[in-house]
Structure formats: C-alpha cells, structure tokens
Design an enzyme around this catalytic site. Structure first.
Site, short mmCIF file in Angstrom:
data_model
loop_
_atom_site.label_atom_id
_atom_site.label_comp_id
_atom_site.label_asym_id
_atom_site.label_seq_id
_atom_site.Cartn_x
_atom_site.Cartn_y
_atom_site.Cartn_z
N ASP B 138 -6.82 -0.15 -10.82
CA ASP B 138 -6.93 1.19 -11.33
C ASP B 138 -6.68 1.99 -10.29
OD1 ASP B 138 -7.70 0.47 -13.79
OD2 ASP B 138 -9.89 0.42 -13.38
N CYS B 139 -6.96 1.94 -9.10
CA CYS B 139 -6.62 2.76 -7.95
C CYS B 139 -5.43 2.39 -7.04
CB CYS B 139 -8.09 2.76 -6.90
SG CYS B 139 -8.73 1.21 -6.62
N TYR B 140 -4.88 1.59 -7.48
CA TYR B 140 -3.46 0.93 -6.90
C TYR B 140 -2.74 0.42 -7.82
CZ TYR B 140 -5.52 1.60 -2.06
OH TYR B 140 -6.15 2.31 -0.92
#
Lengths: 135, 407
Positions: B138-140
C-alpha cells in the site's frame, strides 16, 4: 636482423609454398610461432624471421608481392597501461618471459620481442589489460 | 614517547615528519631505532591486492510512485545486489556475478564482469543500470523500475568491506598433476610456480604486528579516498605462530573497513576477474602508523627478509582443509623471484601490486604532510595476541547429532 612479424594471407595465397621460398631464395631462418590457416577464410601466421639485413628486406618484399599484409607483433598485442595494476598474474603464466617482473621496481614489463602470441596473458589478466587483435 | 595529539599538532603546524615504510627502513638503518623514533612521527604503509570480502552499500533514493526494493530483487548492470534491507538500501558485493554468467560450467570460467566491476564503474562516475522488481504494498505500490544511477544521483554510497588487508598470507603452490585456477592465480602443476599476495614490508598490519596503534576507528586511505577501521575483519585470527618480536608468520589479523565511495576512484578500486575462480576487486588501502615510541620505530622499520609466510599446497591441502605447511619463506626471497620449497627452486610471482602499494604510501604521506589528514587514537583495540581467538570450522551436523550432543 631478427624480427617477429604477423603475416595475413588472402584466401588465394594459402596454397603457395611461401615459407619455403623465404628459406631457399633469401636464406632466411624462420620459426613459426603461431598459425591459423583456412582455405575458406583469410589466414594468419606469426613468424620469427632471421637473416642478413639485405636478405631480410628482399624477403619482406617477396612476401608483399603476394599481397600478404605484414605487421610487427607489437601492433597486435598490447597492454592497456591505464588498466594494468602490475599485479604479476600474467608474468606467472608467460612461458617465454615476455611479460616479466622487474624485481627492483616490482613492475610488470612487456618485451614484445619475446612474445609468441599464445594469448594466455589475455585469459588470466584479472583487470583485462592485455589485448590481442588476432583473428 | 609521543602521543597522537602531539603528532596531530605537528601536522597542523606543518612540522610533522612523515616517511613511507620503505624510507623508514633506510632511515633506521642509518640512525638506529632510538634516533629514528625521535625523528620520525608517522610511517605510511600500503597494500593493493584482490580482496573478495568487499562491497558497497547504497541508498538509491525513492522513485515516484515509491518502490520497496527491500525484500525484492535488484540488479546493477545485470549483477545482482542484495536487497534484504529497507526499501531503497542495497548492497553490491564484489564477487556477485550476473545470473546468466556461465561461471565454471565451461571450465575455466572467465568471470568478465561482476560486483567488483560494478563498484569500479560506480566510483569512476559511470551510469549503472538499475533494474528492480518488488511485490508492491500500500505504501510502496510500484512493482518494477528500470533506470540509471550514478554517484551524483544516489544518496549515500559507502564501501563496507568485512575483511580486507590481511596481515600476512599463504604462498600458494600446486602439488597436483594439473594446472589449477585459484584465487591465488593460475598455479602450475608439480610445484612449478608459487604465487604470493602481500605487500610484505609495506603491508599495514605487518608494520604494526601487535595492533598497538591500529584499532577500531583508525582513519586510513581506502580506495583513493578516506576510510576507517569499522571493526576487526572476519577471520581475524591473531593467535598464529609469531617471531619473537611479534611478527606473524601466517595469515593472522584482518580489518573491516568503511569509507565514502563517492570520494574513491577507479585507480584504487579495480574490478577483477580470476579465471576459473570468480569476480572480485583490487582494493588499495594505506594506514598511517604513528611512531609513538622506540618499539614502533623498530617494528615499522623491518625489511622484507624479516617477514615470513607459509607455503601451502592448493592442489589438495587447501581444498581439503589439511593444515600443512610445506615450509617458510620470507618476502625478500619471494620478491627475488625464486624460492626453495622441499629442496626445489620454484619461480615466485606476486598477485598483489607492490608498485601500487608504494604509490599509496606516497599519497598518504602527501596527505599528512600537507595537513589534510590527521591521525586517530583507536576507539577500541583489535583483539590481540592474548585474545584466545580460535577459528571455527563449518561442520556438517545432523539433527540426530545435535540431539546426542544435548544428552
């Protein structure tokens, strides 16, 4: 006079007894160091030739008359001095001591005159400093 | 007695006397150790040889959208880098080879390009292809990237070499009946050649054999730039046979070193290929040794004839881990080009560069004389002769064996 040279033959010269003529007509001593012959492609011969200066010149003229390209050996074998680190690995495998260590400076020196173009140094040099352009 | 602080004060005032290890030998022959210790403040040492346990950490910066290379896969010029770290931190080791390199399947392999070459290209300012794949989070969210990196567009890049600068090393010979291709070069069969790998009388840890001045934190010359001793190196083994004055007669100590790769250069970090063995890197290291007392003047002024190494068979003994020495030779004999082993005269060749080591001694001397480079007190000493260190071996253990050990 004694010199190591590289002879490059065109396809149509391969069947001529050129070396025999060098001995018989020009009284030259030859020593074949390396040869790569093919009836289907251009061929190459590395030779040491020795004889009287005058005969040597005439012999070379004779070779040229057959459209053979003649190059001094150092033109086809060289060391890239910007890559060489003088480690000594090449000297350890060089049988004729063309690559040798000056034991005072501990630098690797290259004497073209002793090179027989075996190309072992090209294979072992860790930093890819030796180049040979034979085909 | 002199302190490091006093020597640094002299460096600052331009009054320091710095000599290379070669010069120190001559000076001491002339003046004796007492006077030499008063006259000389610093002796510079150097070595330049293949050092496989070398590599470089890098933080390549964040792409948009971000990619978590950490835990994924990553290649620099097709050579795999280690990425089991945070998102964009990677480590390229000197001996890494491309996935499609034939290695030794066609013996002897050429290993024309590997991690060491990547490092040389990087410090020389070339662009490297970076290809990375990731699983996406989700963040990368990004899963793939192909781009070019160089020393100006990455964040940090530092060499971190777990084992460099061996204090001394084996002399390799081959008693088998065929040519062998080793990390000590190509060895002729039937004891017909001997290869060695040390700068001898210039080698940093040989000039401070008991680790009196070189320790953790010591500032040094690394790959053309400045580095530090980060820790004692892997396989640091001070407990070896030594001469009465403490000079080791076998491998012994090693250093783990660290330094800013962006300030290093390709003259002192050279990618290397050892035929039939693998890819590696030549590393240049130089360590300044403060002449704090007469003992250090004595130790820094020993010549090649006082440094001894063990002759080891790489045809069978070394691969089979048989701890046998065929004899001892000194570096003066090795440098002369002929040694005698088992009554036979054997041609001897170096695989580390003495002339490059000389060059490093001189560069470091210039840095110190010109007030650019100051000496350091070690933060901690290296484990010494009395440390009781013993090298472990890797044994094949079974679950059953472990169970029996417990009983």
């Amino acid at each position: 006079m004694k010199k190591r040279i590289i002879l490059r033959f065109k396809r149509n010269t391969v069947d001529k007894p050129i070396v025999y003529r060098l001995v018989k007509d020009y009284d030259l001593i030859f020593n074949i160091l390396r040869a790569n012959f093919s009836p289907r492609a251009d061929s190459m011969l590395v030779m040491e030739i020795e004889g009287m200066d005058e005969n040597f010149e005439k012999g070379i003229e004779y070779l040229k008359s057959w459209n053979i390209d003649i190059e001094p050996i150092e033109q086809d074998i060289n060391r890239n001095d910007s890559r060489c680190v003088h480690c000594g690995v090449c000297a350890s495998v060089c049988a004729p001591d063309a690559l040798y260590i000056d034991r005072k400076t501990m630098k690797v020196e290259f004497d073209y005159e002793r090179c027989v173009a075996c190309e072992l140094c090209v294979k072992v040099c860790p930093v890819n400093a030796m180049n040979v352009f034979f085909d | 007695m002199k302190t490091i602080e006093e020597i640094n004060e002299k460096i600052k005032n331009g009054k320091v006397v710095v000599v290379t290890a070669e010069e120190m030998i001559e000076i001491t022959k002339e003046k004796g150790t007492k006077k030499a210790s008063e006259y000389v403040d610093v002796v510079t040492t150097g070595t330049f040889g293949p050092m496989c346990s070398s590599g470089m950490f890098m933080n390549v910066g964040h792409s948009k959208p971000r990619i978590k290379i950490g835990g994924g896969k990553c290649y620099l010029n097709d050579v795999p880098a280690y990425c089991g770290l945070a998102a964009v931190d990677i480590y390229i080791g000197a001996t890494a080879t491309p996935d499609d390199d034939p290695r030794n399947t066609v013996y002897p392999g050429a290993f024309k390009y590997g991690g060491g070459h990547v490092i040389e290209d990087f410090v020389s300012g070339k662009n490297l292809t970076l290809v990375a794949t990731a699983y996406g989070t989700d963040c990368y969210p990004r899963k793939k990237i192909e781009t070019y990196i160089n020393k100006d567009n990455v964040n940090e890049a530092y060499l971190f070499n777990p084992r460099n600068d061996y204090q001394n090393y084996n002399v390799a010979v081959n008693l088998s009946n065929r040519v062998i291709h080793t990390y000590m070069g190509v060895l002729k069969p039937h004891l017909n050649s001997a290869n060695y790998c040390s700068a001898g009388q210039l080698s940093p840890l040989l000039k401070d054999p008991k680790y009196k001045t070189i320790g953790i934190g010591t500032r040094l010359f690394l790959g053309g730039g400045v580095g530090y001793v980060a820790w004692y190196g892997t396989q640091h083994n001070p407990v070896v046979p030594r001469s009465p004055d403490g000079i080791p007669r076998a491998g012994a100590g090693t250093l783990a070193v660290i330094g800013d790769a962006k300030k290093m250069n390709g003259n002192f970090l050279k990618g290397a290929s050892f035929i039939g063995y693998g890819a590696t890197i030549f590393v240049g290291i130089g360590v300044p040794i403060p002449v704090v007392d007469e003992e250090m003047a004595y130790l820094t002024s020993r010549g090649d004839e006082e440094y001894w190494a063990q002759v080891v068979d790489y045809g069978n003994d070394y691969p089979e881990r048989i701890p046998r020495s065929l004899g001892e030779v000194n570096y003066a004999q090795l440098k002369s080009g002929v040694i005698t082993v088992s009554g036979k005269e054997v041609p001897a060749f170096p695989i580390s560069s003495y002339s490059k080591a000389v060059e490093i001694c001189h560069i470091l001397k210039d840095w110190i004389s010109s007030g650019e480079f100051f000496l350091t007190n070690p933060v901690e000493p290296l484990p010494g002769i009395d440390s009781g260190i013993k090298m472990n071996t890797l044994d094949e253990r079974t679950l059953e064996g472990i169970y029996n050990e417990r009983k």
